[in-house]
Scaffold this motif. Structure first.
Motif, mmCIF file in Angstrom:
data_model
loop_
_atom_site.group_PDB
_atom_site.id
_atom_site.type_symbol
_atom_site.label_atom_id
_atom_site.label_comp_id
_atom_site.label_asym_id
_atom_site.label_seq_id
_atom_site.Cartn_x
_atom_site.Cartn_y
_atom_site.Cartn_z
ATOM 1 N N LEU A 138 12.629 2.487 -1.777
ATOM 2 C CA LEU A 138 12.121 3.734 -2.345
ATOM 3 C C LEU A 138 13.259 4.695 -2.681
ATOM 4 C CD1 LEU A 138 8.930 4.387 -0.188
ATOM 5 C CD2 LEU A 138 9.044 3.703 -2.584
ATOM 6 N N ALA A 139 14.311 4.669 -1.879
ATOM 7 C CA ALA A 139 15.477 5.502 -2.182
ATOM 8 C C ALA A 139 16.191 4.982 -3.431
ATOM 9 C CB ALA A 139 16.425 5.526 -0.991
ATOM 10 N N ALA A 140 16.272 3.667 -3.584
ATOM 11 C CA ALA A 140 16.910 3.094 -4.772
ATOM 12 C C ALA A 140 16.108 3.393 -6.035
ATOM 13 C CB ALA A 140 17.067 1.586 -4.598
ATOM 14 N N LEU A 141 14.801 3.465 -5.907
ATOM 15 C CA LEU A 141 13.951 3.782 -7.057
ATOM 16 C C LEU A 141 13.895 5.280 -7.343
ATOM 17 C CD1 LEU A 141 10.944 1.375 -6.377
ATOM 18 C CD2 LEU A 141 12.712 1.140 -8.133
ATOM 19 N N GLY A 142 14.432 6.080 -6.434
ATOM 20 C CA GLY A 142 14.423 7.528 -6.621
ATOM 21 C C GLY A 142 13.136 8.200 -6.214
ATOM 22 N N VAL A 189 0.832 -1.201 0.000
ATOM 23 C CA VAL A 189 0.000 0.000 0.000
ATOM 24 C C VAL A 189 0.870 1.255 0.000
ATOM 25 C CG1 VAL A 189 -1.638 1.332 1.400
ATOM 26 C CG2 VAL A 189 -2.004 -1.103 1.034
ATOM 27 N N PHE A 190 1.907 1.249 0.808
ATOM 28 C CA PHE A 190 2.774 2.416 0.870
ATOM 29 C C PHE A 190 3.505 2.642 -0.446
ATOM 30 C CE2 PHE A 190 6.178 5.134 2.441
ATOM 31 C CZ PHE A 190 5.455 5.995 3.240
ATOM 32 N N MET A 191 3.931 1.563 -1.090
ATOM 33 C CA MET A 191 4.582 1.697 -2.399
ATOM 34 C C MET A 191 3.609 2.306 -3.422
ATOM 35 S SD MET A 191 7.750 0.675 -2.522
ATOM 36 C CE MET A 191 8.355 -0.270 -3.899
ATOM 37 N N LEU A 192 2.345 1.899 -3.374
ATOM 38 C CA LEU A 192 1.352 2.461 -4.287
ATOM 39 C C LEU A 192 1.108 3.934 -3.996
ATOM 40 C CD1 LEU A 192 -1.234 -0.470 -4.418
ATOM 41 C CD2 LEU A 192 0.376 0.236 -6.207
ATOM 42 N N ILE A 193 1.074 4.302 -2.722
ATOM 43 C CA ILE A 193 0.858 5.707 -2.366
ATOM 44 C C ILE A 193 2.025 6.572 -2.833
ATOM 45 C CG2 ILE A 193 0.748 7.286 -0.387
ATOM 46 C CD1 ILE A 193 -0.974 5.179 1.018
ATOM 47 N N VAL A 194 3.234 6.091 -2.611
ATOM 48 C CA VAL A 194 4.412 6.862 -3.019
ATOM 49 C C VAL A 194 4.532 6.907 -4.545
ATOM 50 C CG1 VAL A 194 6.933 6.921 -2.929
ATOM 51 C CG2 VAL A 194 5.625 6.503 -0.857
#
Length: 152
Positions: A105-109, A49-54
């Motif tokens: 998330l940092a690696a994905l930018g 869910v957090f990945m989708l929100i970000v």
């Protein structure tokens, strides 16, 4: 006066018996396996869910703490956790999920890997640890207190 002593002893005996039954009930319902399964499941779902929100462009710092508390709370409710040592299970799950989520998330930018994001990782541990113990009623608290005193 003697009648009052008998009543007091009878009431004390009743409270001891009630506390013993409440403590036995708490111990019989508590399950570390259920707490661990609920923690892992909640951590994985909240990471998705957090990945989708970000990925949608929203960034809320407080979502880390809400998700950590939710992991702890779900674990406490499903595992019927009342001991602090078992609250470490959801706390560790929240810590690991928060660290993995922050680093990925940092690696994905999507977010910057700065001091604020890294400092929040241990704070999610404490948030999940706090939420990882179910709320007890008065009888259950009295039972635990009497157990600590050795009266059970």
């Amino acid at each position: 006066m003697p009648r009052a002593k008998k009543d007091l002893k009878a009431q004390e005996k009743y409270l001891d018996q009630q506390a013993k039954m409440a403590y036995e009930h708490l111990v019989s319902q508590q399950s570390a396996q259920k707490a661990a399964m609920a923690s892992i499941t909640a951590a994985l779902l909240l990471m998705i869910v957090f990945m989708l929100i970000v990925s949608a462009g929203l960034k809320f710092v407080w979502l880390f703490f809400i998700s950590a508390w939710f992991i702890g709370h779900l674990s406490a409710q499903f595992g019927k956790v009342f001991e602090r040592k078992l609250a470490l299970i959801p706390a560790i799950a929240a810590l690991v999920s928060h660290a993995v989520l922050t680093l990925s998330l940092a690696a994905l930018g999507q977010i910057e890997l700065d001091a604020l994001n890294l400092a929040m990782i241990p704070l999610s541990f404490f948030s999940a640890f706090y939420g990882g113990v179910m709320e007890l009623n008065q009888i259950q608290r009295r039972a635990l207190w009497r157990k600590e005193l050795g009266r059970i």
